[in-house]
Design a protein around this motif. Structure first.
Motif, PDB file in Angstrom:
ATOM      1  N   MET A 198       0.820  -1.227   0.000  1.00 18.45           N
ATOM      2  CA  MET A 198       0.000   0.000   0.000  1.00 18.45           C
ATOM      3  C   MET A 198       0.837   1.253   0.000  1.00 18.45           C
ATOM      4  N   TYR A 246       0.909   3.074  -3.365  1.00 14.54           N
ATOM      5  CA  TYR A 246      -0.445   3.552  -3.643  1.00 14.54           C
ATOM      6  C   TYR A 246      -0.729   4.794  -2.816  1.00 14.54           C
ATOM      7  N   SER A 247      -0.384   4.717  -1.570  1.00 16.41           N
ATOM      8  CA  SER A 247      -0.558   5.878  -0.714  1.00 16.41           C
ATOM      9  C   SER A 247       0.269   7.050  -1.213  1.00 16.41           C
ATOM     10  N   PHE A 248       1.465   6.753  -1.636  1.00 19.76           N
ATOM     11  CA  PHE A 248       2.342   7.803  -2.118  1.00 19.76           C
ATOM     12  C   PHE A 248       1.763   8.478  -3.344  1.00 19.76           C
ATOM     13  N   LYS A 253      -1.284   8.526  -4.261  1.00 19.51           N
ATOM     14  CA  LYS A 253      -2.515   9.226  -3.919  1.00 19.51           C
ATOM     15  C   LYS A 253      -2.223  10.652  -3.531  1.00 19.51           C
ATOM     16  N   SER A 254      -1.133  10.823  -2.837  1.00 21.07           N
ATOM     17  CA  SER A 254      -0.821  12.181  -2.400  1.00 21.07           C
ATOM     18  C   SER A 254      -0.404  13.054  -3.560  1.00 21.07           C
ATOM     19  N   LEU A 255      -0.070  12.429  -4.669  1.00 17.04           N
ATOM     20  CA  LEU A 255       0.360  13.203  -5.832  1.00 17.04           C
ATOM     21  C   LEU A 255      -0.770  13.460  -6.809  1.00 17.04           C
ATOM     22  N   VAL A 256      -1.946  13.003  -6.490  1.00 19.16           N
ATOM     23  CA  VAL A 256      -3.057  13.219  -7.412  1.00 19.16           C
ATOM     24  C   VAL A 256      -3.283  14.706  -7.572  1.00 19.16           C
ATOM     25  N   VAL A 258       7.193  15.874  -2.845  1.00 19.61           N
ATOM     26  CA  VAL A 258       7.535  14.606  -2.215  1.00 19.61           C
ATOM     27  C   VAL A 258       8.278  14.881  -0.917  1.00 19.61           C
ATOM     28  N   ALA A 260       7.576   5.780   6.012  1.00 18.04           N
ATOM     29  CA  ALA A 260       6.489   4.897   5.597  1.00 18.04           C
ATOM     30  C   ALA A 260       7.041   3.547   5.181  1.00 18.04           C
ATOM     31  N   SER A 284      -9.111  14.187  -9.524  1.00 20.53           N
ATOM     32  CA  SER A 284      -8.759  15.590  -9.537  1.00 20.53           C
ATOM     33  C   SER A 284      -9.148  16.104 -10.892  1.00 20.53           C
ATOM     34  N   HIS A 316      -6.509  17.578   0.840  1.00 11.55           N
ATOM     35  CA  HIS A 316      -6.355  17.200  -0.552  1.00 11.55           C
ATOM     36  C   HIS A 316      -7.556  17.660  -1.353  1.00 11.55           C
ATOM     37  N   ASP A 345      -1.546   1.782   7.229  1.00 10.97           N
ATOM     38  CA  ASP A 345      -1.548   1.315   5.853  1.00 10.97           C
ATOM     39  C   ASP A 345      -1.431   2.451   4.861  1.00 10.97           C
ATOM     40  N   ASP A 346      -2.008   3.552   5.249  1.00 13.69           N
ATOM     41  CA  ASP A 346      -2.034   4.686   4.337  1.00 13.69           C
ATOM     42  C   ASP A 346      -1.157   5.795   4.892  1.00 13.69           C
ATOM     43  N   TYR A 347      -0.066   5.393   5.472  1.00 10.83           N
ATOM     44  CA  TYR A 347       0.704   6.308   6.299  1.00 10.83           C
ATOM     45  C   TYR A 347       1.155   7.534   5.539  1.00 10.83           C
ATOM     46  N   TYR A 348       1.716   7.298   4.386  1.00 12.20           N
ATOM     47  CA  TYR A 348       2.295   8.424   3.666  1.00 12.20           C
ATOM     48  C   TYR A 348       1.241   9.479   3.373  1.00 12.20           C
ATOM     49  N   TYR A 349       0.133   9.026   2.830  1.00 14.18           N
ATOM     50  CA  TYR A 349      -0.902   9.974   2.423  1.00 14.18           C
ATOM     51  C   TYR A 349      -1.433  10.756   3.608  1.00 14.18           C
ATOM     52  N   TYR A 371       1.286  13.055   5.084  1.00 14.41           N
ATOM     53  CA  TYR A 371       1.638  14.154   4.187  1.00 14.41           C
ATOM     54  C   TYR A 371       0.615  15.264   4.262  1.00 14.41           C
ATOM     55  N   TYR A 372      -0.638  14.898   4.167  1.00 13.73           N
ATOM     56  CA  TYR A 372      -1.646  15.941   4.179  1.00 13.73           C
ATOM     57  C   TYR A 372      -1.865  16.517   5.558  1.00 13.73           C
TER      58      TYR A 372
END
Lengths: 146, 756
Positions: free
Chosen positions: A1, A4-6, A8-11, A76, A84, B339, B361, B418-422, B425-426
């Motif tokens: 994941m 995918y998470s990464f 997602k933040s770039l969308v 980034v 992560a 988006s 986001h 599981d979604d740590y980065y997202y 980050y936000y």
């Protein structure tokens, strides 16, 4: 994941996707799914002369043929990415031995998972200073669970 | 068959830009085979998956198969087609067979002429190609599109066509200009609903088919088939209230239910029927990709390829809408986040109700969308109004079902992990913006509310099954260990024994990093919890921090042992420096001070090792904060380290620091703090001899500074402003001027210049 998470933040950000057939597509990342298929909108090909058929294409869905994704460096957070990866590696290695048998093991160096292993052996030479490198290439692991 | 002759003619005509030429291309055998394939070739469906590209057929296609169940109603509504339909009808066949019928009918409508039998093949071809398009859509392999793009000549199209048809024959392996065998192979399979996701469709859609009938009639009645069927389409679609999502700016055809298929189907037919076959429309710009399906999507739905340069006169009436629908198609991918494309004239939908975006986001995307709306869209207008007959292939229910399936894979009990980065980050972005808001009083930003996770996990299965008294364990597959047959546990301890020092250091660093992450996690939890529980967490945290500090193994060592010292080894690695820098804020004061002393003592060593990396500055921030809290005596102590001559030479570490950015910054920070202490009124409680050492140090620094050539002097990360006043106190004006010139090599760098 993790990736995918990464992604997602770039969308919503502009990226350049280089495909395995050497076609480079610049566009806005519209969406990504857990298989790391990418949808780009408002695309333009970096070398239009070579790929004239792409002139009229505005949006595309790219599935499994990505070689590189070039990202804007300031979007980034490499430190966060490292964290992560560490967390994922740890949770992955703790998932591998059956939890019933051991007390939740702290990461044991994660012998079989690549993120942790790579972290161990790397000194983050390439990922250390994104700002000064400008957009840097992030080679995608094959799928988010490799 | 007589049919096949006619079929051949019509088919060729349809598919080529230059119709007359194609008429010569009829090859009966292929037609026959094709027809048979289409009618009876149920087992070919699996091949659809591999269909990458093929000439983009006119739209229609598989949606008709959806209509199949109500074909009777549909056909009935279209008077002209009726006889053809009946002529070709083969009772007892499944819907798949109906499909070619329908396509026939449709095509007949489009063409406006052609013999009944001839339509078969046309439809078949179109069907195939549609199927191919579908897959094309799915897979989007650029090279294939590229190849297709290049085949603008109708001869190539014909070839492809033939090849496709002949594929299963195995003959006529003439070069396909596509160059991709997969293209040829896939053609024959008929994209039908039943073949794929039949469970989904049958169970869920069956009920909705009944609605078709009424709609068919309505559709039949509604037009005034004007020359702009697209407007009709959009009108009807808008009427239907398919704008489910509040944020949609344009009708989202993805949301359309299959109800609309017969409508569109008929709309397509009627306007085209009266039109003569005289000249196929010139090729219009490629239609936008219609809804892109996720890989598990039924490939029975066909979407037109955007890249096919062939003119589809059938499709042109629909093209005005295509532009609408295409770009909006991605709007409903389940795990995908939406988006609006910046600058895209078609407003992408806001995320569907099933996507979950961090509010930060979401805000960013909305801003972007608003900006995009302001931009002009005129150059694209020309073909943005074309209809997209492939839009709206799924009902809302179907889409939600697919989304649910995908979401289920992604749901997690611990989204923060599981979604740590997202999330992280936000979260950080939010905090930064909140800070900016406070400082700048900038903008609105309502307080964010984190979106709660979606579907609850229904079942939790135990990945390890243990049967009492059994030997070993039962082989249970999980998604992480699909074939775990034995209870193999990896014990990673060999790394310690590895002779490589660096590897060992890295290993240690990683272990400590994990502990540090835990500490930070505890910190984060603590901040979220009420006050009463803070002490408990605090204790836990300090315990962990203590453990890490022990693991660092900081101890006094001589300069000879520097290379062996474990802490210094850690510090030589960039990761280790980052670890230390992140750890410093959590450490107790004495511990932090000890680190500072060690760093200063071994500064030359560290600077030497850092020549390549240049990552020492990462330590500057935490250390300078540390410096700011020191007492005068401690300061003196630290300064002593710098002024003590190196072993074996008369050189002072001081001189070396001037050449290193971190060194000089640290030195300035120390001096600045001393000056601050001295000029403040606080009691300093100095030990004896402190002041002398201080003045000595200042003089020493001044001397070294004046001796160092300006070119060798490195710019510090931060130049404190009180250094000059410090020097003023002790030195004469001349020296001060010289020093001033030396130090002011550039405008004062701000703290922001420091790497974090």
């Amino acid at each position: 994941m993790l990736f995918y998470s990464f992604f997602k933040s770039l969308v919503g950000k502009d990226v350049v996707v280089e495909l395995k057939n050497d076609l480079s597509i610049c566009g806005t990342l519209h969406s990504v799914d857990q298989y790391l298929n990418i949808k780009l909108t408002d695309i333009s090909v970096t070398d239009p002369e070579k790929y004239p058929h792409m002139l009229s294409v505005k949006n595309c869905f790219i599935r499994l043929v990505v070689r590189y994704v070039q990202l804007p460096a300031d979007e980034v957070d490499t430190q966060l990415l490292q964290d992560a990866a560490r967390k994922e590696a740890c949770s992955r290695s703790s998932d591998f031995p059956p939890p019933a048998q051991h007390a939740p093991p702290r990461c044991r160096g994660a012998g079989w998972t690549s993120p942790a292993r790579q972290l161990l052996l790397l000194d983050h030479g390439a990922t250390g200073a994104p700002g000064c490198l400008g957009p840097w290439l992030l080679p995608l692991l094959a799928g988010s669970r490799s | 068959m007589a049919e096949s002759n006619e079929l051949a003619i019509l088919e060729d005509y349809l598919l080529a830009e230059d119709a007359p030429l194609l008429e010569e291309m009829a090859e009966e055998d292929e037609e026959i085979d094709l027809y048979n394939e289409m009618t009876f070739g149920l087992d070919r469906d699996s091949m659809e998956e591999e269909v990458p590209k093929a000439p983009a057929p006119p739209d229609k296609g598989p949606e008709l198969s959806l209509v199949g169940k109500n074909e009777a109603a549909v056909v009935a509504a279209v008077a002209v087609e009726e006889d053809e339909y009946k002529a070709t009808e083969q009772p007892g066949l499944g819907v798949e067979e109906e499909q070619p019928m329908l396509e026939e009918v449709e095509e007949a409508g489009e063409e406006g002429e052609a013999e009944p039998g001839a339509r078969h093949d046309d439809f078949a071809d179109m069907e195939e190609e549609i199927g191919i398009d579908e897959h094309e859509e799915e897979e989007e392999e650029e090279e294939e599109e590229e190849e297709e793009e290049e085949e603008q000549e109708q001869e190539e199209e014909e070839e492809e066509e033939e090849e496709e048809e002949q594929q299963h024959d195995g003959d006529n392996e003439e070069q396909n200009d596509l160059g991709d065998p997969a293209v040829m192979r896939a053609v024959h399979s008929k994209p039908t609903l039943e073949s794929l996701d039949s469970a989904v469709l049958d169970s869920r859609i069956g009920s909705t088919w009944g609605e078709f009938e009424g709609e068919d009639l309505m559709a039949a009645d509604s037009c005034a088939w004007t020359s702009s069927p697209s407007s009709i389409l959009s009108h009807h679609i808008l009427e239907r209230g398919y704008l489910g999502s509040p944020g949609l700016k344009r009708p989202d055809f993805r949301m359309m239910s299959p109800k609309s298929f017969p409508q569109r189907f008929m709309r397509q037919q009627s306007p085209m029927m009266p039109r003569s076959m005289g000249s196929p429309r010139p090729y219009t710009p490629p239609r936008r990709a219609s809804p892109l399906f996720t890989p598990n999507q039924s490939s029975g739905y066909v979407s037109p390829t955007p890249f096919r340069p062939m003119s589809r006169n059938i499709s042109t009436p629909m093209q005005p809408l295509a532009m609408h629908f295409g770009p909006m198609s991605p709007s409903l991918e389940p795990p995908l986040f939406f988006s609006p494309p910046a600058g895209c004239q078609l407003k992408f939908s806001v995320p569907s109700h099933m996507t979950q975006l961090h509010p930060q986001h979401q805000r960013i995307l909305n801003q972007r969308q608003q900006r995009g709306q302001a931009q002009s869209i005129s150059p694209k207008k020309a073909w943005s109004l074309k209809a997209d007959p492939y839009s709206g292939l799924m009902t809302r229910k179907e889409k939600d079902w697919v989304i649910k399936v995908q979401m289920m894979q992604l749901q997690s009990e611990n989204p923060h992990l599981d979604d740590y980065y997202y999330q992280a980050y936000y979260h950080r972005l939010e905090r930064k913006q909140a800070e900016e808001e406070l400082l700048g009083g900038r903008n609105k930003q309502e307080p964010p509310k984190l979106v709660t996770p979606y579907i609850q996990k229904m079942e939790i299965y135990d990945s390890v099954v243990r049967i009492a008294g059994s030997l070993g364990q039962v082989a249970v597959s999980t998604c992480y260990s699909p074939r775990r047959a034995i209870d193999a546990v990896h014990h990673a301890l060999q790394e310690e024994a590895a002779g490589n020092q660096r590897l060992r250091a890295l290993h240690r660093i990683e272990k400590m990093f994990l502990q540090l992450l835990e500490v930070e996690e505890t910190q984060r939890k603590m901040s979220l919890l009420p006050e009463e529980q803070h002490p408990r967490f605090h204790e836990k945290k300090s315990h962990e921090v203590g453990r890490i500090y022990q693991a660092l193994k900081i101890r006094a060592c001589d300069s000879e042992e520097e290379a062996e010292d474990e802490f210094l080894q850690v510090l030589c690695v960039r990761k280790g420096k980052k670890l230390t820098a992140r750890l410093l804020p959590h450490l107790a004061r004495e511990q932090a001070e000890k680190i500072l002393v060690t760093v200063t003592r071994h500064l030359p060593f560290l600077m030497r090792k850092d020549v390549l990396d240049e990552s020492l500055p990462v330590l500057y921030g935490p250390l300078s904060e540390m410096v700011g809290r020191m007492t005068f005596s401690e300061l003196i102590e630290v300064l002593q380290e710098l002024t003590r001559p190196l072993a074996g030479s008369t050189e002072l570490p001081l001189t070396m620091t001037f050449k290193n950015q971190f060194g000089i910054s640290l030195l300035y920070a120390l001096l600045s703090h001393g000056e601050r202490l001295l000029s403040s009124d606080m009691p300093l409680e100095p030990h004896s001899g402190d002041f002398e050492k201080w003045t000595d140090t200042v003089f020493l620094v001044a001397r070294e500074l004046s001796q160092v050539p300006k070119t060798a002097l490195v710019e510090p990360l931060f130049l404190p402003s009180n250094l000059l006043s410090l020097f003023c106190r002790y030195l004469d004006k001349q020296t001060i001027h010289r020093l001033e010139a030396k130090m002011e090599c550039s405008p004062l760098p701000s703290e922001a210049a420091m790497p974090c």
